[in-house]
Write a protein that holds these residues in place. Structure first.
Motif, PDB file in Angstrom:
ATOM      1  N   SER A  41       0.779  -1.145  -0.053  1.00 20.84           N
ATOM      2  CA  SER A  41      -0.078   0.107  -0.022  1.00 20.84           C
ATOM      3  C   SER A  41       0.701   1.253   0.018  1.00 20.84           C
ATOM      4  N   GLY A  42       0.657   2.097  -0.932  1.00 25.12           N
ATOM      5  CA  GLY A  42       1.434   3.475  -1.311  1.00 25.12           C
ATOM      6  C   GLY A  42       2.642   3.170  -2.016  1.00 25.12           C
ATOM      7  N   GLU A  70      -2.113  -0.604  -4.440  1.00 20.40           N
ATOM      8  CA  GLU A  70      -3.257  -0.996  -3.200  1.00 20.40           C
ATOM      9  C   GLU A  70      -3.500   0.429  -2.585  1.00 20.40           C
ATOM     10  N   ASP A  71      -4.670   0.906  -2.466  1.00 19.22           N
ATOM     11  CA  ASP A  71      -5.002   1.776  -1.609  1.00 19.22           C
ATOM     12  C   ASP A  71      -6.248   1.433  -0.597  1.00 19.22           C
ATOM     13  N   ASP A  72      -6.591   0.284  -0.733  1.00 21.65           N
ATOM     14  CA  ASP A  72      -7.665  -0.195   0.600  1.00 21.65           C
ATOM     15  C   ASP A  72      -6.968  -0.561   1.801  1.00 21.65           C
ATOM     16  N   GLY A 223      -2.560   5.601  -6.177  1.00 26.13           N
ATOM     17  CA  GLY A 223      -2.451   4.587  -5.152  1.00 26.13           C
ATOM     18  C   GLY A 223      -2.421   5.070  -3.915  1.00 26.13           C
ATOM     19  N   LEU A 224      -2.593   6.396  -3.547  1.00 24.23           N
ATOM     20  CA  LEU A 224      -2.487   6.734  -2.099  1.00 24.23           C
ATOM     21  C   LEU A 224      -3.491   6.219  -1.242  1.00 24.23           C
ATOM     22  N   PRO A 225      -3.031   5.292  -0.241  1.00 25.33           N
ATOM     23  CA  PRO A 225      -3.977   4.775   0.731  1.00 25.33           C
ATOM     24  C   PRO A 225      -4.922   5.490   1.364  1.00 25.33           C
ATOM     25  N   LYS A 226      -5.944   5.054   1.579  1.00 21.01           N
ATOM     26  CA  LYS A 226      -7.031   5.964   2.398  1.00 21.01           C
ATOM     27  C   LYS A 226      -6.748   6.052   3.876  1.00 21.01           C
TER      28      LYS A 226
END
Length: 407
Positions: A41-42, A70-72, A223-226
């Protein structure tokens, strides 16, 4: 006495021979598996080439055409599980293939501005063959379905620094079967879109199109994660959630993913005020992304462990070395006959700190993660007991609810 020793040696020799024969038999069988790829992620990537080869057959997950991000999941975690996919041909799903033997993967890391290569990497085929043969015992999602026995797929995780993980995975069960190191083979000089266009006009070559600064920044932004993992915490206070900023992504926490792999011998214990209760199931997800869903005393009102002869490793009392937990789920039937679910997401820094404190100097002792629910089933205290030592874990994100109609 000599006769007894000879008999014992013969029995041991026979046992070892039968084990080796079984290993040989497993490694020559075929199974249904597909390989997937996952970035952290990121840290978006482009998988140029990715193949898991079997003794007979292979599964490809990279063709250089797709950017993967992966951003979830919270930054900087992997997302591993059933249904997560990379780039692969759907026709492969139906084909039985030989046991995975080696891996080739090459990828572009956008944040690091370089390309990595892991070539002809042998895999732990004996371990993989054993797990593929044992298969996965899955708890049914409804009360009128018997437990299912399923096969694993292969998941390949690519982390900054060229770190490569290989997992076997199925819904609710993920097992690490390898950690490898790729080589950095090329630094990438990103150019502006204008420079790429001018290069194309001069040479007729589109090679620079995938290395433009504009595309790179757009992919990183996509792709910035939440959210970010909760690394700060107050001693027995409220959790502190740190905002995710772009600076975090460019300060790459090299070594973090390996620190997640430390294992301790521990299991979980639920304590409630119920006069009579039955565990339905336990779920663990470790910081290293390994997962387990384990059968409890009563699943959908019956003892499925006895009825379906569920192997010990899939039972809630199973005691094995596990990574530090990131998420836990517990389901249980209360004395009112209702099914309850407790879910908790740990503060990463605190839970790592707690395990280190509790096991320090007694690493070979058994740990017990005790979850004690209050009488109104609205909250719980969590503490880790190792030997005579107890450490309270305070910064938790915990919920309890009644499950309607066997969700």
């Amino acid at each position: 006495a000599m006769k007894n020793i000879i008999i014992t040696l013969l029995v041991l020799l026979s046992s070892l021979t039968s084990c080796k024969e079984k290993e040989k038999e497993n490694i020559n069988k075929k199974y249904h598996w597909v390989a997937y790829v996952k970035p952290v992620s990121g840290y978006p990537i482009r998988a140029y080439r990715g193949v898991v080869y079997g003794k007979d057959g292979a599964s490809r997950f990279g063709n250089g055409q797709s950017n993967l991000f992966e951003d979830d999941e919270p930054f900087p975690h992997f997302s591993i599980g059933a249904g997560t996919s990379g780039v692969f041909g759907s026709s492969e799903e139906e084909e039985a293939k030989g046991v995975p033997t080696h891996l080739d993967v090459s990828w572009l890391s956008y944040v690091e501005k370089c390309q990595y290569l892991l070539e002809n990497q042998p895999l732990d085929s004996l371990k993989i063959a054993q797990l593929l043969e044992e298969k996965v015992y899955r708890i049914s999602i409804a009360d009128d379905i018997t437990p299912t026995i399923e096969e694993y797929n292969i998941q390949v995780g690519l982390a900054p620094g060229g770190v490569v993980f290989v997992w076997l995975h199925n819904y609710g069960r993920v097992i690490e079967v390898g950690r490898y190191q790729a080589k950095k083979i090329k630094d990438i000089d990103f150019v502006t879109k204008k420079e790429a266009d001018e290069y194309y006009k001069r040479t007729g070559d589109v090679i620079l199109d995938e290395h433009t600064i504009e595309d790179r920044d757009h992919i990183i932004e996509l792709g910035l994660p939440k959210e970010k993992i909760r690394m700060q915490y107050q001693q027995c206070g409220t959790p502190v959630t740190e905002p995710l900023v772009m600076d975090d992504i460019f300060k790459i926490p090299y070594g973090l993913w390996d620190s997640y792999r430390k294992r301790y011998l521990w299991k979980m214990t639920l304590i409630t005020k119920d006069k009579t209760k039955y565990i339905h199931s336990y779920y663990y997800q470790g910081l290293n992304l390994e997962e387990e869903i384990l059968f409890g005393e009563r699943t959908w009102g019956e003892n499925q462990i006895e009825k379906y002869k569920i192997p010990k490793k899939f039972q809630y009392t199973s005691l094995i070395p596990r990574a530090i937990p990131f998420v836990i789920f517990i389901k249980w039937f209360g004395d009112d006959g209702k099914l309850y679910r407790l879910w908790n997401n740990f503060n990463e820094a605190e839970v790592m700190d707690s395990f280190e404190k509790a096991f320090k100097g007694q690493e070979n002792e058994v740990g017990n993660l005790i979850i004690e629910v209050n009488d109104t089933k609205t909250g719980a205290n969590i503490r880790l007991r190792v030997g005579e030592r107890e450490v309270e874990i305070c910064n938790v994100d915990l919920r309890i609810n009644e499950i309607e109609e066997w969700q």
